[in-house]
Scaffold this motif. Sequence first.
Motif, PDB file in Angstrom:
ATOM      1  N   ALA A  30       0.838  -1.208   0.000  1.00  0.00           N
ATOM      2  CA  ALA A  30       0.000   0.000   0.000  1.00  0.00           C
ATOM      3  C   ALA A  30       0.870   1.254   0.000  1.00  0.00           C
ATOM      4  N   TRP A  31       1.957   1.243   0.753  1.00  0.00           N
ATOM      5  CA  TRP A  31       2.878   2.368   0.809  1.00  0.00           C
ATOM      6  C   TRP A  31       3.492   2.636  -0.563  1.00  0.00           C
ATOM      7  N   LEU A  32       3.947   1.569  -1.236  1.00  0.00           N
ATOM      8  CA  LEU A  32       4.564   1.747  -2.548  1.00  0.00           C
ATOM      9  C   LEU A  32       3.553   2.239  -3.580  1.00  0.00           C
ATOM     10  N   LEU A  33       2.331   1.735  -3.528  1.00  0.00           N
ATOM     11  CA  LEU A  33       1.292   2.230  -4.443  1.00  0.00           C
ATOM     12  C   LEU A  33       1.010   3.709  -4.205  1.00  0.00           C
ATOM     13  N   ALA A  34       0.960   4.107  -2.942  1.00  0.00           N
ATOM     14  CA  ALA A  34       0.718   5.517  -2.622  1.00  0.00           C
ATOM     15  C   ALA A  34       1.862   6.389  -3.123  1.00  0.00           C
ATOM     16  N   VAL A  35       3.102   5.927  -2.975  1.00  0.00           N
ATOM     17  CA  VAL A  35       4.256   6.704  -3.442  1.00  0.00           C
ATOM     18  C   VAL A  35       4.228   6.832  -4.961  1.00  0.00           C
ATOM     19  N   VAL A  36       3.902   5.755  -5.661  1.00  0.00           N
ATOM     20  CA  VAL A  36       3.849   5.806  -7.125  1.00  0.00           C
ATOM     21  C   VAL A  36       2.769   6.776  -7.589  1.00  0.00           C
ATOM     22  N   LEU A  37       1.580   6.681  -6.993  1.00  0.00           N
ATOM     23  CA  LEU A  37       0.501   7.590  -7.386  1.00  0.00           C
ATOM     24  C   LEU A  37       0.859   9.041  -7.072  1.00  0.00           C
ATOM     25  N   LEU A  38       1.470   9.272  -5.926  1.00  0.00           N
ATOM     26  CA  LEU A  38       1.870  10.627  -5.564  1.00  0.00           C
ATOM     27  C   LEU A  38       2.958  11.148  -6.488  1.00  0.00           C
ATOM     28  N   GLY A  67      13.135   6.261 -10.410  1.00  0.00           N
ATOM     29  CA  GLY A  67      13.934   5.187  -9.819  1.00  0.00           C
ATOM     30  C   GLY A  67      14.460   5.543  -8.439  1.00  0.00           C
ATOM     31  N   MET A  68      14.910   6.787  -8.285  1.00  0.00           N
ATOM     32  CA  MET A  68      15.412   7.209  -6.986  1.00  0.00           C
ATOM     33  C   MET A  68      14.289   7.259  -5.958  1.00  0.00           C
ATOM     34  N   VAL A  69      13.150   7.804  -6.349  1.00  0.00           N
ATOM     35  CA  VAL A  69      12.017   7.928  -5.418  1.00  0.00           C
ATOM     36  C   VAL A  69      11.526   6.552  -4.993  1.00  0.00           C
ATOM     37  N   ILE A  70      11.369   5.627  -5.925  1.00  0.00           N
ATOM     38  CA  ILE A  70      10.854   4.298  -5.583  1.00  0.00           C
ATOM     39  C   ILE A  70      11.885   3.513  -4.779  1.00  0.00           C
ATOM     40  N   SER A  71      13.175   3.745  -5.032  1.00  0.00           N
ATOM     41  CA  SER A  71      14.218   3.062  -4.253  1.00  0.00           C
ATOM     42  C   SER A  71      14.212   3.511  -2.801  1.00  0.00           C
ATOM     43  N   VAL A  72      14.126   4.814  -2.580  1.00  0.00           N
ATOM     44  CA  VAL A  72      14.099   5.341  -1.216  1.00  0.00           C
ATOM     45  C   VAL A  72      12.824   4.895  -0.505  1.00  0.00           C
ATOM     46  N   ALA A  73      11.698   4.929  -1.225  1.00  0.00           N
ATOM     47  CA  ALA A  73      10.425   4.505  -0.621  1.00  0.00           C
ATOM     48  C   ALA A  73      10.457   3.021  -0.270  1.00  0.00           C
ATOM     49  N   LEU A  75      13.172   1.233   0.435  1.00  0.00           N
ATOM     50  CA  LEU A  75      14.078   1.076   1.573  1.00  0.00           C
ATOM     51  C   LEU A  75      13.380   1.452   2.882  1.00  0.00           C
ATOM     52  N   LEU A  76      12.709   2.592   2.904  1.00  0.00           N
ATOM     53  CA  LEU A  76      12.002   3.014   4.110  1.00  0.00           C
ATOM     54  C   LEU A  76      10.864   2.051   4.462  1.00  0.00           C
ATOM     55  N   GLY A  77      10.136   1.584   3.451  1.00  0.00           N
ATOM     56  CA  GLY A  77       9.057   0.634   3.698  1.00  0.00           C
ATOM     57  C   GLY A  77       9.566  -0.707   4.201  1.00  0.00           C
ATOM     58  N   ALA A  78      10.688  -1.161   3.668  1.00  0.00           N
ATOM     59  CA  ALA A  78      11.259  -2.430   4.124  1.00  0.00           C
ATOM     60  C   ALA A  78      11.744  -2.322   5.567  1.00  0.00           C
ATOM     61  N   ILE A  79      12.341  -1.180   5.925  1.00  0.00           N
ATOM     62  CA  ILE A  79      12.765  -0.979   7.317  1.00  0.00           C
ATOM     63  C   ILE A  79      11.549  -1.003   8.236  1.00  0.00           C
ATOM     64  N   GLY A  80      10.480  -0.345   7.826  1.00  0.00           N
ATOM     65  CA  GLY A  80       9.250  -0.354   8.622  1.00  0.00           C
ATOM     66  C   GLY A  80       8.651  -1.743   8.746  1.00  0.00           C
ATOM     67  N   ALA A  81       8.670  -2.521   7.654  1.00  0.00           N
ATOM     68  CA  ALA A  81       8.129  -3.876   7.686  1.00  0.00           C
ATOM     69  C   ALA A  81       8.953  -4.779   8.604  1.00  0.00           C
ATOM     70  N   ILE A  82      10.263  -4.631   8.558  1.00  0.00           N
ATOM     71  CA  ILE A  82      11.123  -5.439   9.429  1.00  0.00           C
ATOM     72  C   ILE A  82      10.896  -5.075  10.888  1.00  0.00           C
ATOM     73  N   LEU A  83      10.815  -3.784  11.175  1.00  0.00           N
ATOM     74  CA  LEU A  83      10.569  -3.361  12.557  1.00  0.00           C
ATOM     75  C   LEU A  83       9.225  -3.868  13.069  1.00  0.00           C
ATOM     76  N   THR A  84       8.207  -3.791  12.238  1.00  0.00           N
ATOM     77  CA  THR A  84       6.889  -4.287  12.640  1.00  0.00           C
ATOM     78  C   THR A  84       6.924  -5.788  12.900  1.00  0.00           C
ATOM     79  N   SER A  85       7.603  -6.520  12.025  1.00  0.00           N
ATOM     80  CA  SER A  85       7.677  -7.970  12.187  1.00  0.00           C
ATOM     81  C   SER A  85       8.462  -8.368  13.429  1.00  0.00           C
ATOM     82  N   VAL A  86       9.460  -7.583  13.797  1.00  0.00           N
ATOM     83  CA  VAL A  86      10.256  -7.895  14.987  1.00  0.00           C
ATOM     84  C   VAL A  86       9.521  -7.477  16.266  1.00  0.00           C
ATOM     85  N   LEU A  87       8.820  -6.360  16.211  1.00  0.00           N
ATOM     86  CA  LEU A  87       8.150  -5.863  17.405  1.00  0.00           C
ATOM     87  C   LEU A  87       6.859  -6.614  17.741  1.00  0.00           C
TER      88      LEU A  87
END
Length: 114
Positions: A30-38, A67-73, A75-87
Amino acid sequence: MPARDVAVTRISPLSAFRVGLAMSLVGLVAWLLAVVLLYFGMGAAGVWDQVNSLIGGVGGDQVITFGMVISVATLLGAIGAILTSVLAPLSAVIYNAIVDLFGGLTVSLQEEAE
């Protein structure tokens, strides 16, 4: 209609991990779809052309691309997903410790007549 009370006295950390992982992956998509649409919406409004000309006017070579925008998004989304899965299992362990001291959540279930 009879109602009964059910107490949630233990949550398995493994099931909390699985649910947290599934929900975080759905959130990542959902985050990546929102970033692409934005990105495309801002591109249609001409924002990226103005930002890139501003960066070029200051003396920078870096331009903001899709490419830069989707790469940063990603990376940030993956960090959030990992943190959520660990917490999630950590939260289940903390919940189980608190339940041992004070008792669990009581949920009232009511059956509906057909």
